[in-house]
Write an enzyme that holds these catalytic residues in place. Structure first.
Site, PDB file in Angstrom:
ATOM      1  N   GLY A 142     126.389 -15.828  62.153  1.00  0.00           N
ATOM      2  CA  GLY A 142     126.241 -14.611  61.350  1.00  0.00           C
ATOM      3  C   GLY A 142     124.897 -13.963  61.575  1.00  0.00           C
ATOM      4  N   GLY A 172     122.249  -8.430  58.859  1.00  0.00           N
ATOM      5  CA  GLY A 172     121.674  -8.969  57.632  1.00  0.00           C
ATOM      6  C   GLY A 172     120.642 -10.078  57.806  1.00  0.00           C
ATOM      7  N   ILE A 173     120.749 -11.065  56.944  1.00  0.00           N
ATOM      8  CA  ILE A 173     119.752 -12.138  56.860  1.00  0.00           C
ATOM      9  C   ILE A 173     119.695 -12.931  58.168  1.00  0.00           C
ATOM     10  CG2 ILE A 173     119.147 -14.258  55.614  1.00  0.00           C
ATOM     11  CD1 ILE A 173     120.735 -12.973  53.172  1.00  0.00           C
ATOM     12  N   GLY A 174     120.862 -13.231  58.732  1.00  0.00           N
ATOM     13  CA  GLY A 174     120.911 -14.026  59.965  1.00  0.00           C
ATOM     14  C   GLY A 174     120.230 -13.321  61.122  1.00  0.00           C
ATOM     15  N   SER A 226     124.602 -20.004  47.872  1.00  0.00           N
ATOM     16  CA  SER A 226     124.254 -18.906  46.950  1.00  0.00           C
ATOM     17  C   SER A 226     124.219 -19.439  45.529  1.00  0.00           C
ATOM     18  CB  SER A 226     125.308 -17.805  47.033  1.00  0.00           C
ATOM     19  OG  SER A 226     125.093 -16.849  46.005  1.00  0.00           O
ATOM     20  N   TYR A 247     134.678 -16.632  46.393  1.00  0.00           N
ATOM     21  CA  TYR A 247     133.335 -16.639  46.996  1.00  0.00           C
ATOM     22  C   TYR A 247     132.460 -17.717  46.336  1.00  0.00           C
ATOM     23  CZ  TYR A 247     128.738 -15.048  48.525  1.00  0.00           C
ATOM     24  OH  TYR A 247     127.472 -14.998  49.068  1.00  0.00           O
TER      25      TYR A 247
HETATM   26  N1  LIG Z   1     123.173 -10.648  50.467  1.00  0.00           N
HETATM   27  C1  LIG Z   1     123.072 -11.431  49.407  1.00  0.00           C
HETATM   28  O1  LIG Z   1     122.699 -10.991  48.300  1.00  0.00           O
HETATM   29  C2  LIG Z   1     123.412 -12.886  49.526  1.00  0.00           C
HETATM   30  C3  LIG Z   1     123.130 -13.716  48.418  1.00  0.00           C
HETATM   31  C4  LIG Z   1     123.436 -15.078  48.505  1.00  0.00           C
HETATM   32  C5  LIG Z   1     123.994 -15.586  49.672  1.00  0.00           C
HETATM   33  N2  LIG Z   1     124.254 -14.752  50.723  1.00  0.00           N
HETATM   34  C6  LIG Z   1     124.835 -15.347  51.933  1.00  0.00           C
HETATM   35  O2  LIG Z   1     124.008 -15.028  53.036  1.00  0.00           O
HETATM   36  C7  LIG Z   1     124.765 -15.105  54.241  1.00  0.00           C
HETATM   37  C8  LIG Z   1     124.466 -13.903  55.089  1.00  0.00           C
HETATM   38  O3  LIG Z   1     124.955 -12.753  54.408  1.00  0.00           O
HETATM   39  P1  LIG Z   1     124.242 -11.320  54.503  1.00  0.00           P
HETATM   40  O4  LIG Z   1     123.890 -10.931  53.102  1.00  0.00           O
HETATM   41  O5  LIG Z   1     123.213 -11.300  55.542  1.00  0.00           O
HETATM   42  O6  LIG Z   1     125.528 -10.428  54.897  1.00  0.00           O
HETATM   43  P2  LIG Z   1     125.844  -9.564  56.207  1.00  0.00           P
HETATM   44  O7  LIG Z   1     124.748  -8.621  56.480  1.00  0.00           O
HETATM   45  O8  LIG Z   1     127.205  -9.012  55.945  1.00  0.00           O
HETATM   46  O9  LIG Z   1     125.915 -10.646  57.381  1.00  0.00           O
HETATM   47  C9  LIG Z   1     126.981 -11.558  57.438  1.00  0.00           C
HETATM   48  C10 LIG Z   1     127.056 -12.168  58.810  1.00  0.00           C
HETATM   49  O10 LIG Z   1     128.176 -13.072  58.824  1.00  0.00           O
HETATM   50  C11 LIG Z   1     129.059 -12.704  59.875  1.00  0.00           C
HETATM   51  N3  LIG Z   1     130.461 -12.879  59.496  1.00  0.00           N
HETATM   52  C12 LIG Z   1     131.108 -12.362  58.422  1.00  0.00           C
HETATM   53  N4  LIG Z   1     132.410 -12.689  58.466  1.00  0.00           N
HETATM   54  C13 LIG Z   1     132.587 -13.422  59.581  1.00  0.00           C
HETATM   55  C14 LIG Z   1     133.706 -14.027  60.190  1.00  0.00           C
HETATM   56  N5  LIG Z   1     134.940 -13.932  59.676  1.00  0.00           N
HETATM   57  N6  LIG Z   1     133.530 -14.691  61.356  1.00  0.00           N
HETATM   58  C15 LIG Z   1     132.309 -14.778  61.922  1.00  0.00           C
HETATM   59  N7  LIG Z   1     131.202 -14.211  61.397  1.00  0.00           N
HETATM   60  C16 LIG Z   1     131.344 -13.534  60.245  1.00  0.00           C
HETATM   61  C17 LIG Z   1     128.808 -11.232  60.130  1.00  0.00           C
HETATM   62  O11 LIG Z   1     129.198 -10.916  61.447  1.00  0.00           O
HETATM   63  P3  LIG Z   1     129.679  -9.408  61.837  1.00  0.00           P
HETATM   64  O12 LIG Z   1     128.711  -8.502  61.142  1.00  0.00           O
HETATM   65  O13 LIG Z   1     129.534  -9.395  63.340  1.00  0.00           O
HETATM   66  O14 LIG Z   1     131.052  -9.262  61.344  1.00  0.00           O
HETATM   67  C18 LIG Z   1     127.299 -11.133  59.899  1.00  0.00           C
HETATM   68  O15 LIG Z   1     126.598 -11.449  61.059  1.00  0.00           O
HETATM   69  C19 LIG Z   1     126.221 -15.256  53.805  1.00  0.00           C
HETATM   70  O16 LIG Z   1     126.602 -16.615  53.912  1.00  0.00           O
HETATM   71  C20 LIG Z   1     126.202 -14.842  52.339  1.00  0.00           C
HETATM   72  O17 LIG Z   1     127.242 -15.447  51.606  1.00  0.00           O
HETATM   73  C21 LIG Z   1     123.979 -13.421  50.673  1.00  0.00           C
END
Ligand SMILES: NC(=O)c1ccc[n+]([C@@H]2O[C@H](COP(=O)([O-])OP(=O)(O)OC[C@H]3O[C@@H](n4cnc5c(N)ncnc54)[C@H](OP(=O)(O)O)[C@@H]3O)[C@@H](O)[C@H]2O)c1
Length: 309
Positions: A25, A29-31, A150, A175
């Site tokens: 990921g 975003g974060i990744g 989370s 989730y």
């Molecule tokens: N944002 C928050 O407030 C928050 C809070 C707590 C935990 N988190 C966790 O942090 C992590 C990163 O999330 P983020 O906030 O950075 O969101 P994000 O910007 O949407 O990034 C999510 C990443 O996961 C990948 N991904 C999503 N669905 C996928 C799938 N079916 N197969 C393979 N890759 C997939 C996406 O790839 P593509 O973009 O290429 O589809 C993207 O690189 C997640 O585990 C999320 O649950 C986030």
């Protein structure tokens, strides 16, 4: 404030020039911020996600920093796709030092994979479980595995029957449940790695509430817009703040003291009581292997009292 994630985590002097990292990921975003930080610190970086254009553009950015990087496209809803990511990682490097199980999503109620498993559980828990299992022999001594969980796990209770059952979770319940599974997985993994004498650590992390990521796209209707709007509200965590949380768990000497911790605010904290339930963690481990129709990983470290129910 435009400080980098590595500076926020007080890790800007860290030298990763002999290390290799896989960040799932990391197309968004974060990744993405974690992958760039690791590259700046000298690591070789395997970028993963679904969007090829975003993956290739990140690889270009890393290559411009003289980082060895490659992108692997894999949809975590499909176990075969996860297996091919693991194979590519094995071919691309001699060993991994850092594995970030970070990819995550949220699907709406009743959305299932072709094998009948609730899709959020498949993408957020079963995929990293399978990936980690495939890469266990490829992890170097001293490696760390960081799973992005989370605080949304609070309130969830492990219910593996409902993952396949006729009464679906709501999107948010699914989730929260998957994020509970992330914490149980990371702690059971730590326990089994220790029990089998592996010098590899496992932690889970809450990155904070990070509305500036692309996660809002997974939320329904107006919630999606609201999530994005909060990204510009002063005081909410930025993507760089979220990335700093993951870097802390992966690289800081503090986090090396004990494996199997849950971090937030760059400190170990207690997750919910459901996330500290060792029987639930063991049950999740065994049932996950069954759902994936695979041999149980690290089975030598199975607890004496079998937890099959
Ligand atoms: N944002 C928050 O407030 C928050 C809070 C707590 C935990 N988190 C966790 O942090 C992590 C990163 O999330 P983020 O906030 O950075 O969101 P994000 O910007 O949407 O990034 C999510 C990443 O996961 C990948 N991904 C999503 N669905 C996928 C799938 N079916 N197969 C393979 N890759 C997939 C996406 O790839 P593509 O973009 O290429 O589809 C993207 O690189 C997640 O585990 C999320 O649950 C986030």
């Amino acid at each position: 404030m435009s400080q980098s994630p590595e500076a926020r985590a007080n890790l800007e002097e860290t030298d990763l020039s002999d290390q290799t990292a896989l960040v799932t990921g990391s197309t968004n975003g974060i990744g993405r911020a974690v992958a760039l930080a690791l590259g700046r610190l000298g690591a070789d970086v395997l970028v993963h996600g679904r969007e090829s254009s975003a993956g290739e553009s990140l690889v270009e950015e890393l290559t411009d920093l003289s980082v060895r990087a490659t992108f692997v496209q894999a949809d975590f809803a499909d176990p075969d796709s996860v297996l091919s990511l693991a194979e590519t990682a094995q071919d691309w490097c001699d060993g991994l030092d850092l594995l970030f199980n970070n990819a995550g999503a949220l699907f709406q109620a009743g959305d299932r994979t072709p094998t009948g498993i609730e899709r959020t559980f498949q993408v957020n828990h079963l995929a990293p479980y399978l990936l980690t299992a495939q890469l266990l022999d490829h992890l170097r001594d001293g490696a760390r595995i960081v799973t992005t969980a989370s605080d949304a796990h609070r309130g969830a209770v492990l219910n593996l029957e409902r993952v396949r059952g006729s009464e679906p979770f709501s999107g948010m319940e699914a989730y929260s449940h998957s994020k509970l599974a992330n914490i149980l997985f990371a702690s059971e993994l730590a326990r089994r790695l220790d029990a089998t004498g592996r010098a590899v650590q496992s932690h889970s992390v809450h990155p904070g509430f990070v509305p500036g990521s692309q996660f809002g796209r997974f939320l329904p209707g107006p919630l999606s817009g609201l999530f994005r709007m909060l990204g510009v509200v002063p005081g909410t965590a930025s993507v760089a703040d979220g990335a700093a949380e993951l870097l802390h768990a992966a690289l800081s000497p503090d986090a090396a003291e004990t494996s199997g911790r849950y971090f937030t605010g760059r400190a170990p904290v207690e997750p919910s009581s459901a996330a500290r339930d060792a029987d639930a963690a063991a049950r999740l481990w065994t049932r996950s292997a069954e759902m994936l129709d695979m041999a149980e990983p690290l089975a030598d470290a199975r607890p004496r009292s079998s937890a099959q129910s």
